[in-house]
Design a protein around this motif. Structure first.
Motif, PDB file in Angstrom:
ATOM      1  N   LEU A   1       0.610   7.132  -6.531  1.00 36.60           N
ATOM      2  CA  LEU A   1      -0.509   8.064  -6.689  1.00 36.60           C
ATOM      3  C   LEU A   1      -0.189   9.447  -6.145  1.00 36.60           C
ATOM      4  O   LEU A   1      -1.005  10.378  -6.291  1.00 36.60           O
ATOM      5  N   GLY A   2       0.955   9.581  -5.471  1.00 40.16           N
ATOM      6  CA  GLY A   2       1.333  10.875  -4.911  1.00 40.16           C
ATOM      7  C   GLY A   2       0.512  11.273  -3.702  1.00 40.16           C
ATOM      8  O   GLY A   2       0.401  12.460  -3.382  1.00 40.16           O
ATOM      9  N   GLU A   3      -0.052  10.297  -2.989  1.00 43.15           N
ATOM     10  CA  GLU A   3      -0.875  10.591  -1.806  1.00 43.15           C
ATOM     11  C   GLU A   3       0.039  10.572  -0.578  1.00 43.15           C
ATOM     12  O   GLU A   3       0.124   9.587   0.150  1.00 43.15           O
ATOM     13  N   ARG A   4       0.713  11.705  -0.346  1.00 46.89           N
ATOM     14  CA  ARG A   4       1.719  11.788   0.705  1.00 46.89           C
ATOM     15  C   ARG A   4       1.141  11.545   2.089  1.00 46.89           C
ATOM     16  O   ARG A   4       1.750  10.869   2.922  1.00 46.89           O
ATOM     17  N   GLY A   5      -0.037  12.091   2.331  1.00 45.77           N
ATOM     18  CA  GLY A   5      -0.643  11.920   3.659  1.00 45.77           C
ATOM     19  C   GLY A   5      -0.937  10.460   3.954  1.00 45.77           C
ATOM     20  O   GLY A   5      -0.591   9.940   5.031  1.00 45.77           O
ATOM     21  N   ASN A   6      -1.580   9.778   2.998  1.00 46.01           N
ATOM     22  CA  ASN A   6      -1.882   8.354   3.173  1.00 46.01           C
ATOM     23  C   ASN A   6      -0.604   7.528   3.268  1.00 46.01           C
ATOM     24  O   ASN A   6      -0.519   6.565   4.035  1.00 46.01           O
ATOM     25  N   GLU A   7       0.397   7.929   2.491  1.00 46.52           N
ATOM     26  CA  GLU A   7       1.662   7.204   2.505  1.00 46.52           C
ATOM     27  C   GLU A   7       2.317   7.285   3.880  1.00 46.52           C
ATOM     28  O   GLU A   7       2.768   6.272   4.434  1.00 46.52           O
ATOM     29  N   THR A   8       2.346   8.493   4.458  1.00 50.01           N
ATOM     30  CA  THR A   8       2.976   8.678   5.773  1.00 50.01           C
ATOM     31  C   THR A   8       2.212   7.926   6.860  1.00 50.01           C
ATOM     32  O   THR A   8       2.807   7.224   7.702  1.00 50.01           O
ATOM     33  N   GLU A   9       0.883   8.079   6.850  1.00 48.50           N
ATOM     34  CA  GLU A   9       0.051   7.411   7.862  1.00 48.50           C
ATOM     35  C   GLU A   9       0.188   5.895   7.756  1.00 48.50           C
ATOM     36  O   GLU A   9       0.323   5.189   8.756  1.00 48.50           O
ATOM     37  N   ASN A  10       0.162   5.430   6.526  1.00 51.53           N
ATOM     38  CA  ASN A  10       0.267   3.988   6.280  1.00 51.53           C
ATOM     39  C   ASN A  10       1.629   3.456   6.725  1.00 51.53           C
ATOM     40  O   ASN A  10       1.729   2.394   7.361  1.00 51.53           O
ATOM     41  N   ASP A  11       2.687   4.204   6.421  1.00 50.10           N
ATOM     42  CA  ASP A  11       4.028   3.749   6.756  1.00 50.10           C
ATOM     43  C   ASP A  11       4.276   3.771   8.262  1.00 50.10           C
ATOM     44  O   ASP A  11       4.984   2.909   8.796  1.00 50.10           O
ATOM     45  N   ASP A  12       3.677   4.742   8.966  1.00 46.36           N
ATOM     46  CA  ASP A  12       3.783   4.775  10.428  1.00 46.36           C
ATOM     47  C   ASP A  12       3.160   3.517  11.042  1.00 46.36           C
ATOM     48  O   ASP A  12       3.722   2.907  11.969  1.00 46.36           O
TER      49      ASP A  12
ATOM     50  N   LEU B   1       0.833  -1.215   0.000  1.00 46.80           N
ATOM     51  CA  LEU B   1       0.000   0.000   0.000  1.00 46.80           C
ATOM     52  C   LEU B   1       0.864   1.259   0.000  1.00 46.80           C
ATOM     53  O   LEU B   1       0.516   2.262  -0.643  1.00 46.80           O
ATOM     54  N   THR B   2       1.972   1.197   0.714  1.00 42.89           N
ATOM     55  CA  THR B   2       2.881   2.350   0.720  1.00 42.89           C
ATOM     56  C   THR B   2       3.377   2.642  -0.700  1.00 42.89           C
ATOM     57  O   THR B   2       3.413   3.798  -1.138  1.00 42.89           O
ATOM     58  N   GLY B   3       3.747   1.573  -1.415  1.00 42.03           N
ATOM     59  CA  GLY B   3       4.163   1.752  -2.802  1.00 42.03           C
ATOM     60  C   GLY B   3       3.049   2.303  -3.668  1.00 42.03           C
ATOM     61  O   GLY B   3       3.289   3.130  -4.569  1.00 42.03           O
ATOM     62  N   LEU B   4       1.820   1.858  -3.409  1.00 39.34           N
ATOM     63  CA  LEU B   4       0.668   2.367  -4.170  1.00 39.34           C
ATOM     64  C   LEU B   4       0.480   3.863  -3.946  1.00 39.34           C
ATOM     65  O   LEU B   4       0.294   4.642  -4.898  1.00 39.34           O
TER      66      LEU B   4
END
Length: 727
Positions: free
Chosen positions: A630-641, A623-626
């Protein structure tokens, strides 16, 4: 002298009722050892009584056999006494069975059947024919002669039909289904099993509904083999209704236990009072009336004294396992004379718990599984203690007559432990899994012959553990080892598929080549299996192979087919979750971001339900790669945390597991060593036959038959598939 014999018989009755079995036997032996000769018929009856007491209340099979062989010699010179001869034959057959002497058992049963063939057409004669055919069928099963066993059971069914006895007919058709399930599986066998299933259903429907309520043992015997068949062909959907029916019946039966216990305590107290010689006659009369009332209540609840449709209870019922059990501790097949049992009630309760676990675990019902694992293991541990199996006791210490009953409980215990390992590995509770695996090793090393069929399972579970903690080379070693020592074709296929996945996870060229060598041949024969478990495993590993080869679209097609099997036919949530994760990864690689997001969210939901931390981390990584694409920085950060928290949690669990004293022992690339007991040659011969079959036909109409340990797995191995995190 007849008056002396009757007096000693009466005194033996008195001591038996008081539970003084030794004194009862001494009274009877006084007749046999007397310097004054008694009539042969008196001596025969006495020796039969001694043998019955010994078989019911002790492990002294050899002594019982001597009395019965002497009785047989005496009866040879008497032209009549049909009933006494039959009673002698059935008990002597049981003795030969308990000491593993199958050829003489068959010889005595053929002699018994010859005797009945010359008798009249009376109902009692037909019942004895059913008795002997049932025992002979069981002896043939142990020798692996399934076809002649079926023919013998068909003969028994014909006699039961002649006397219009549907409960006895049900016993034989269920036994035929049983044997069909033991035979080598092919297309023709599948057809015959289906016919046997329909026949069981038809005969069961002929038993009047008011009489079915008194056939709980037959209900269990029939339903459990319906379930085993559905498991065999991976028809989990249609098996569930049988599981629920069985579970409900056992729960209803267990609800009667407190009342039965209370009645038994009161009856024992009354018997104690009535044994007093100074009891006033009026009080004795009142207590006797109450005693009769309590006995009536007990027999109505247990159905042990319910009259049979044939109206004959002359057949001496024998006791399964030679462990003295109260009447309410027995799960009778049906009213007399079919008041034997397939398994002791405690084993039945444990087996039902195990079956519910098998169906509940793939769905993630871990709370109920935990409860039932604890309950089942508690039951088994109590029974093992009753058999004298405590700490330090080994195979060599067992009595011959205790071997088969020990095998029943030990095999059940190993399967509970196996399921516990599977549940704990799914939840990443590695220390708990270690403990259960070490227990399995301990039992196996103490009882290597009885638990011989468990060795491949232990090796497979060592592979599961090693893979779960990231030791992929070691995992592949144990999977391959399990495949080599297993006699089950299904087990071999599953372990080879698991080994291929472990090799893929190693990641180097040599390991990928080893994976290809394993999975290529399997894929070519995937359509030859009866069930779908093997196909689902092969498709998963083959999908990984195609991904390694960069054939992404073909990998997607194969994995989609495997997902459909896992979801629709198997209902295995963990496998579904892992299929979804890899398909989400593929969708992302093929730039189908919309489908990737949807698939991965579904996978994450299932992984959370199962408490499957490695799969959660795997999904979160994808999901982080996804989100990066998509350039969804907020979702990427939250997901990676969230991923980091899970990762840290997993690393702590792994560190604890690797620092355990058991870790190296479990992953080490050596098989567990077992001590060979050379003085157990005869025991090994008997147990060796047992390993080749799943379950023997049950005790019935005055016979006792052991249940050899199953060599095939009842457990759905697919529910423990791990380790695709290196993709």
């Amino acid at each position: 002298m007849e008056a002396v014999a009757e007096g000693l018989w009466g005194l033996a009755d008195y001591h038996e009722k008081k539970g003084e079995i030794g004194k009862a036997v001494k009274c009877l032996e006084a007749i046999c050892q007397s310097h004054v000769s008694f009539l042969p018929i008196v001596e025969v009856k006495t020796r039969l009584r001694i043998a019955t007491l010994l078989l019911r209340h002790s492990h002294n099979v050899t002594h019982a056999k001597s009395h019965l062989e002497r009785s047989q010699l005496l009866l040879n010179s008497i032209p009549s006494c049909f009933d006494l001869k039959c009673r002698t034959y059935t008990l002597l057959s049981q003795c030969y069975h308990l000491v593993g002497a199958i050829p003489p058992q068959k010889q005595i049963l053929y002699k018994a059947l010859h005797l009945t063939s010359a008798a009249g057409p009376d109902v009692s004669v037909k019942l004895w024919c059913c008795n002997f055919n049932s025992q002979l069928a069981n002896a043939l099963i142990i020798e692996g002669d399934y076809q002649n066993s079926i023919s013998t059971l068909e003969s028994g069914y014909a006699y039961a039909t002649q006397i219009c006895y549907p409960e006895l007919q049900m016993f034989f058709v269920a036994s035929i289904l049983h044997v069909r399930l033991l035979m080598q599986w092919d297309d023709q066998t599948a057809v015959e099993v289906e016919r046997a299933l329909h026949r069981c259903d038809q005969v069961w429907d002929t038993i009047p509904s008011d009489r079915r309520a008194h056939c709980l043992g037959l209900l269990f015997y029939n339903e459990v083999f319906h379930i085993f068949y559905r498991l065999r062909i991976s028809d989990y959907k249609n098996a569930v209704k049988h599981v629920e029916k069985l579970d409900a019946a056992i729960k209803q039966d267990s609800n009667n236990i407190p009342q039965l216990h209370q009645l038994t305590l009161e009856l024992n107290a009354l018997n104690q009072s009535l044994s007093r010689s100074d009891l006033p006659s009026r009080e004795r009369s009142a207590l006797s009336a109450r005693q009769a009332c309590l006995q009536g209540q007990l027999t109505r609840m247990t159905t042990a004294a319910t009259s049979s449709s044939a109206g004959n209870d002359s057949l001496e019922p024998t006791y399964f396992g030679n462990t003295r059990r109260a009447l309410q501790d027995k799960l009778l097949l049906a009213p007399p004379p079919i008041n034997g049992e397939w398994l002791p009630k405690s084993a039945v309760y444990a087996l039902v718990d195990l079956i519910v676990i098998i169906f509940g675990r793939p769905k993630g019902n871990f709370k109920d599984c935990d409860k039932r694992i604890q309950s089942g293991m508690h039951i088994i541990e109590e029974e093992l203690i009753r058999l004298g199996i405590t700490d330090g006791v080994r195979e060599v210490d067992l009595q011959h007559s205790a071997i088969w009953m020990a095998g029943v409980y030990l095999m059940l215990l190993m399967q509970f432990l196996e399921n516990k390992v599977a549940v704990e590995l799914t939840r990443s509770e590695f220390l708990e899994a270690q403990e259960a695996l070490v227990q399995m090793k301990s039992w196996f090393t103490r009882f290597p012959t009885i638990l011989q069929a468990c060795e491949s399972t232990i090796e497979m579970l060592r592979g599961q553990y090693a893979h779960s903690v990231g030791c992929y080379n070691e995992a592949a070693f144990h999977y391959v080892g399990a495949a080599k020592i297993s006699e089950s074709k299904s087990m071999q296929i599953m372990c080879q598929a698991y080994a291929a996945v472990s090799y893929f996870c190693v990641g180097d060229a040599e390991s990928s080549s080893q994976a290809l060598d394993l999975i290529g041949p399997l894929y070519r024969i995937k359509d030859s299996f009866v069930g779908v478990r093997e196909e689902a495993s092969i498709l998963f590993a083959y999908g990984l192979l195609l991904m390694k080869q960069q054939d992404l679209q073909e990998a997607r097609n194969r994995l989609a087919k495997g997902l459909q099997i896992a979801h629709v036919q198997m209902g295995n949530l963990q496998l579904v979750s892992q299929y979804l994760t890899i398909l989400g990864n593929l969708a992302l690689a093929l730039h189908d971001t919309g489908q990737a997001r949807e698939i991965l969210r579904s996978s994450l939901t299932l992984a959370k339900k199962l408490g499957d931390i490695p799969t959660q981390i795997w999904v979160l990584s994808v999901l982080t790669g996804l989100f990066q694409q998509l350039g969804e920085r907020g979702n990427e950060t939250e997901n990676d945390d969230f991923r980091r928290k899970k990762f840290d949690d997993l690393q702590k669990r792994l560190a604890d597991a690797r620092s355990s004293i058991h870790h190296i022992e479990l992953i080490d690339k050596v098989r567990f060593e077992v001590q060979q007991f050379h003085e157990l040659d005869m025991k090994r011969t008997m147990a060796g036959h047992s390993m080749r079959v799943n379950l023997d036909i049950p005790e019935s109409v005055g016979l006792s038959t052991p249940m050899p340990v199953p060599s095939s797995r009842l457990v759905d191995l697919d529910t423990r598939r791990r380790g695709k995190r290196k993709l």
